[in-house]
Design a protein around this motif. Structure first.
Motif, PDB file in Angstrom:
ATOM      1  N   LEU A 373       0.873  -0.638  -0.241  1.00  0.00           N
ATOM      2  CA  LEU A 373       0.010   0.085  -0.460  1.00  0.00           C
ATOM      3  C   LEU A 373       0.851   1.232   0.016  1.00  0.00           C
ATOM      4  O   LEU A 373       0.928   2.606  -1.004  1.00  0.00           O
ATOM      5  N   GLU A 374       1.851   1.530   0.864  1.00  0.00           N
ATOM      6  CA  GLU A 374       2.729   2.619   0.510  1.00  0.00           C
ATOM      7  C   GLU A 374       3.821   2.687  -0.729  1.00  0.00           C
ATOM      8  O   GLU A 374       4.022   3.149  -0.916  1.00  0.00           O
ATOM      9  N   ALA A 375       4.411   1.767  -0.680  1.00  0.00           N
ATOM     10  CA  ALA A 375       4.494   1.614  -1.807  1.00  0.00           C
ATOM     11  C   ALA A 375       4.387   2.028  -2.975  1.00  0.00           C
ATOM     12  O   ALA A 375       4.575   2.587  -4.620  1.00  0.00           O
ATOM     13  N   SER A 376       3.085   1.565  -3.453  1.00  0.00           N
ATOM     14  CA  SER A 376       1.702   1.951  -4.307  1.00  0.00           C
ATOM     15  C   SER A 376       0.970   3.314  -4.157  1.00  0.00           C
ATOM     16  O   SER A 376       0.869   3.917  -5.323  1.00  0.00           O
ATOM     17  N   GLY A 377       1.593   4.124  -3.225  1.00  0.00           N
ATOM     18  CA  GLY A 377       1.225   5.228  -3.016  1.00  0.00           C
ATOM     19  C   GLY A 377      -0.621   4.820  -2.635  1.00  0.00           C
ATOM     20  O   GLY A 377      -0.893   6.734  -2.239  1.00  0.00           O
ATOM     21  N   TYR A 378      -0.897   4.524  -2.475  1.00  0.00           N
ATOM     22  CA  TYR A 378      -2.080   4.631  -1.713  1.00  0.00           C
ATOM     23  C   TYR A 378      -2.328   4.706  -0.188  1.00  0.00           C
ATOM     24  O   TYR A 378      -3.455   5.906  -0.158  1.00  0.00           O
ATOM     25  N   MET A 379      -1.564   4.615   0.257  1.00  0.00           N
ATOM     26  CA  MET A 379      -1.055   4.918   2.218  1.00  0.00           C
ATOM     27  C   MET A 379      -1.215   6.828   1.826  1.00  0.00           C
ATOM     28  O   MET A 379      -1.881   7.162   2.855  1.00  0.00           O
ATOM     29  N   ALA A 380      -0.300   6.933   0.887  1.00  0.00           N
ATOM     30  CA  ALA A 380      -0.648   8.971   0.887  1.00  0.00           C
ATOM     31  C   ALA A 380      -1.991   9.264   0.548  1.00  0.00           C
ATOM     32  O   ALA A 380      -2.708  10.079   1.658  1.00  0.00           O
ATOM     33  N   ARG A 381      -2.935   8.609   0.115  1.00  0.00           N
ATOM     34  CA  ARG A 381      -4.047   8.381  -0.226  1.00  0.00           C
ATOM     35  C   ARG A 381      -5.190   8.176   0.672  1.00  0.00           C
ATOM     36  O   ARG A 381      -5.755   9.992   1.094  1.00  0.00           O
ATOM     37  N   ALA A 382      -4.579   7.673   1.959  1.00  0.00           N
ATOM     38  CA  ALA A 382      -5.594   7.320   3.243  1.00  0.00           C
ATOM     39  C   ALA A 382      -4.815   8.050   3.920  1.00  0.00           C
ATOM     40  O   ALA A 382      -6.817   8.235   4.430  1.00  0.00           O
ATOM     41  N   ALA A 383      -3.714   9.178   3.996  1.00  0.00           N
ATOM     42  CA  ALA A 383      -4.043  10.242   4.777  1.00  0.00           C
ATOM     43  C   ALA A 383      -4.880  11.495   4.534  1.00  0.00           C
ATOM     44  O   ALA A 383      -5.063  11.924   5.376  1.00  0.00           O
ATOM     45  N   PHE A 384      -5.107  11.636   3.480  1.00  0.00           N
ATOM     46  CA  PHE A 384      -5.504  12.680   2.328  1.00  0.00           C
ATOM     47  C   PHE A 384      -7.311  12.425   2.713  1.00  0.00           C
ATOM     48  O   PHE A 384      -7.929  13.566   2.857  1.00  0.00           O
ATOM     49  N   VAL A 385      -7.430  11.089   2.557  1.00  0.00           N
ATOM     50  CA  VAL A 385      -9.168  10.803   3.360  1.00  0.00           C
ATOM     51  C   VAL A 385      -9.411  10.687   4.564  1.00  0.00           C
ATOM     52  O   VAL A 385     -10.265  11.860   5.663  1.00  0.00           O
TER      53      VAL A 385
END
Length: 712
Positions: A373-385
């Motif tokens: 999740l972190e390497a794919s870029g999704y974790m940053a989106r999770a923090a945004f949400v």
């Protein structure tokens, strides 16, 4: 003009951003044209007399960045670094803000005093673009003055700000651009080395470090002249290896990606474009995962899926490891005729350390999921949400990054709060991180959910425990930010990197590092704890009980009962005597002292001992239980802890739920407490936190236990 104060400002911006128009609007006919020293690049300089000040304006060549790939970039950078104008005015083209912000990020890295002249505001308004200037200036760490060089609007406001900044009437809150954690660590290390070389004092050490990581030839040549280069070169090589190993990339590429990620996040936060813009794959995915309605459910589903996969895929491997350790104990038993040695090896080491190692597959699978999740870029989106939710509790999405890191280990998570500039935000975040379910708590959850819940329910229970930690953390943050840590949250921009498919090697590398850390802990700290626990659980011996065991064993052997009946009676006798010996031991006596406090939670003294030893590290809770519950069972019974506690009459599903909640919320390990003290600088907050976490753990465990009993 005579008798006035003089101010020198430099206009920096992209080509065609309207910088020259602004220069002309400010200086009128009072201009001269020459060349910058040593090069043929034209230097436009003019001045304006304004409110008693003579302001000299230098129009730097238009450039997209401060990377010295062209003479214009070289000149601009050299002027900013060496000439040090009083104020740098970064001219941005309002309608094309995203492209212009790349230079702005590099001015942030340079840490110069700069203002932003947001040019072409007339076109911005005509095109219906909405820019949240207040939010943007908080993110960039500078004042932004809307202007239109074409219509000559906003010029007085710009000049007023220039004067106030130069006279230090406005204190510019410079924001740092933080990079990927591993890269940021390299930047910090090299910055510290360069800071010790006094001859480099002309330069900002952090900027030099970033440029060295970018393979900037000019900076390389500059730094190589000094003795510190020997250490810096080693640090650079180490950074290169880390970037390649962890990200399959180079530091230069990572820095570029992080700058663009910052810009993308700032644009999402501050700019609303009218009409349709050609969307990329990233945009299409973001339409779903960043959607105000769908974003949070998608995040919950993603995390739930990871837990399901962790449990489903890990169960058969865990079963195989249980079988392996059971078989190992069976084969080892006849080879160890010495009773004490046999008990240490089987009741202590295999039951304790082996009981922890069986959860290794789940640890690895969970971190493969989180790394993906972190390497794919999704974790940053999770923090945004989550940012929107976090604001309701007095924090913001940036605090969510250390919280996510806390799912791995609280220590690096607490250190990651250094990226928060607000002292109150930072302290509040530090106080809630230990409520996150770190990897060390996972074996406790897997053991208890596996023992008392069906496989299809176990992952859901574990998912609920993880989110209970987040909920308690947010609740705690709300209390802190509403009372003793009341303050406004700092401005926040979440860097949104483009989606990318993580390389298998980088994901497996992260998982491997976690597995090695886990194995190292099992072979050192946990092994040592297991041997101590075995000793205090076996000594002192009650000789009267030993004599009773011998006498009763002889009586059973000489009785006329059948062989099966003899074995059953002997087994019952040994269980009773060993239980009495355990109660007589040091561990038993200590456990009974604390038992009255934990009894309302459904815990007996054996669980109490496990919780106390868990302060060393949470995995020791399981290894302690493995040792204590296995004592006396080495003569042919299973060493599978899950089976043992499942058949123990003192354990129930309500006890398991209560214990998971308590382990989630009570004191973190002593190493975490030490890091908390180091980061906050004093013991008082740590002591208050310890009292608070113990109280919350006790109250919620009590509530869960009683509710679970009622529903049984």
């Amino acid at each position: 003009m005579s008798g006035g104060k003089e101010i020198t400002i430099a206009l920096a911006g992209n080509p065609n951003c309207g910088k020259s128009s602004l220069f002309n609007a400010l200086t009128g006919a009072q201009q001269k044209v020459g060349n910058f020293s040593g090069v043929t690049v034209e230097k436009h300089e003019g001045y304006i007399d304004y409110k008693g000040y003579r302001i000299t304006v230098v129009d730097l060549p238009g450039t997209y960045s401060l990377t010295p790939y062209s003479p214009e970039e070289l000149v601009t950078r050299a002027y900013l670094v060496r000439e040090r104008p009083d104020v740098v005015v970064n001219v941005l083209e309002g309608p094309n803000l995203e492209r212009n912000l790349l230079l702005t990020t590099q001015l942030m890295e340079l840490e110069v005093d700069f203002l932003v002249a947001l040019n072409m505001m007339d076109e911005v308004e005509e095109k219906g673009i909405v820019i949240d200037i207040k939010q943007l200036q908080q993110l960039l760490g500078c004042h932004i003055i809307p202007v239109s060089a074409k219509k000559k609007s906003g010029l007085d406001a710009l000049l007023d700000h220039i004067i106030r900044v130069s006279q230090k009437e406005i204190k510019i809150k410079k924001n740092k651009l933080f990079f990927t954690p591993s890269l940021e660590a390299s930047v910090d290390k090299i910055t510290a080395l360069l800071g010790n070389q006094k001859e480099l004092g002309l330069y900002n050490s952090r900027w030099l470090a970033i440029k060295l990581l970018e393979n900037d030839r000019e900076v390389y040549q500059e730094v190589q002249h000094y003795p510190v280069w020997v250490k810096v070169e080693l640090a650079l090589q180490e950074a290169l290896r880390d970037a390649e190993r962890q990200h399959d990339s180079e530091p230069e590429m990572l820095i570029t990606e992080d700058r663009h990620a910052f810009i993308r996040g700032a644009m999402k936060e501050c700019v609303r474009q009218p009409g349709e813009v050609k969307a990329t794959v990233t945009d299409y995915i973001d339409m779903v995962v960043l959607n105000r309605v769908l974003g949070l459910p998608v995040f919950l589903f993603v995390v739930w899926s990871i837990f399901q996969l962790t449990f489903t895929l890990g169960a058969p491997i865990m079963g195989a490891l249980n079988l392996f350790f059971g078989t190992l104990a069976s084969h080892l038993r006849p080879l160890l005729p010495n009773e004490m040695l046999r008990s240490i090896a089987i009741d202590g080491v295999i039951a304790g350390v082996g009981g922890v190692l069986v959860f290794l597959p789940n640890i690895v699978l969970l971190f493969i999921g989180l790394s993906f999740l972190e390497a794919s870029g999704y974790m940053a989106r999770a923090a945004f949400v989550i940012d929107r939710l976090m604001h309701r509790f007095g924090l913001h999405g940036k605090s969510f990054i250390p919280m996510i890191t806390g799912f791995g280990c609280s220590i690096p998570a607490i250190m990651a709060t250094r990226t928060l500039k607000s002292p109150t935000d930072r302290l509040a975040t530090i106080m809630i991180i230990p409520f996150m379910s770190c990897g060390a708590k996972l074996p406790v959850y897997v053991l208890l959910t596996g023992a008392f819940f069906a496989p299809e329910v176990a992952a859901n229970v574990m998912f609920g425990i993880y989110f209970l930690g987040i909920a308690v953390g947010l609740w705690t943050a709300w209390i802190l930010k509403s009372t003793i840590l009341k303050s406004d949250s700092e401005p926040f921009v979440m860097e949104l990197p483009p989606y990318r498919w993580p390389t298998l090697s980088s994901v497996l590398f992260q998982a491997k590092m976690k597995a090695l850390m886990y194995l190292k802990k099992a072979g050192t700290l946990i092994l040592g704890a297991v041997i101590i626990i075995w000793a205090v659980s076996n000594y002192p011996r009650n000789e009267a009980l030993d004599a009773q065991l011998l006498a009763e064993t002889a009586r059973i052997a000489s009785s006329t009962a059948g062989e099966a009946d003899k074995q059953a009676e002997q087994k019952k006798l040994e269980y009773q005597v060993n239980s009495a010996q355990l109660a007589y031991s040091l561990a038993g006596r200590a456990g009974r002292v604390i038992e009255p406090v934990i009894r309302p939670l459904g815990f007996d003294w054996r669980i109490g001992i496990a919780l106390v030893t868990g302060l060393a590290t949470k995995e020791v809770v399981v290894s302690t239980m493995g040792t204590i519950y296995s004592i006396g069972k080495s003569d042919g019974e299973s060493v599978d802890l899950k089976s043992i506690i499942k058949s123990d009459p003192a354990f129930s599903r309500a006890t398991a739920l209560s214990l998971m909640v308590f382990v989630l919320l009570y004191l973190p390990c002593v190493a975490t407490l030490g890091v908390m003290k180091k980061e906050v600088g004093r013991w008082k907050p740590v002591v208050l936190y310890s009292a608070y976490s113990l109280s919350v753990a006790w109250v919620l465990s009590f509530a869960v236990y009683r509710i679970a009993l009622f529903m049984q």
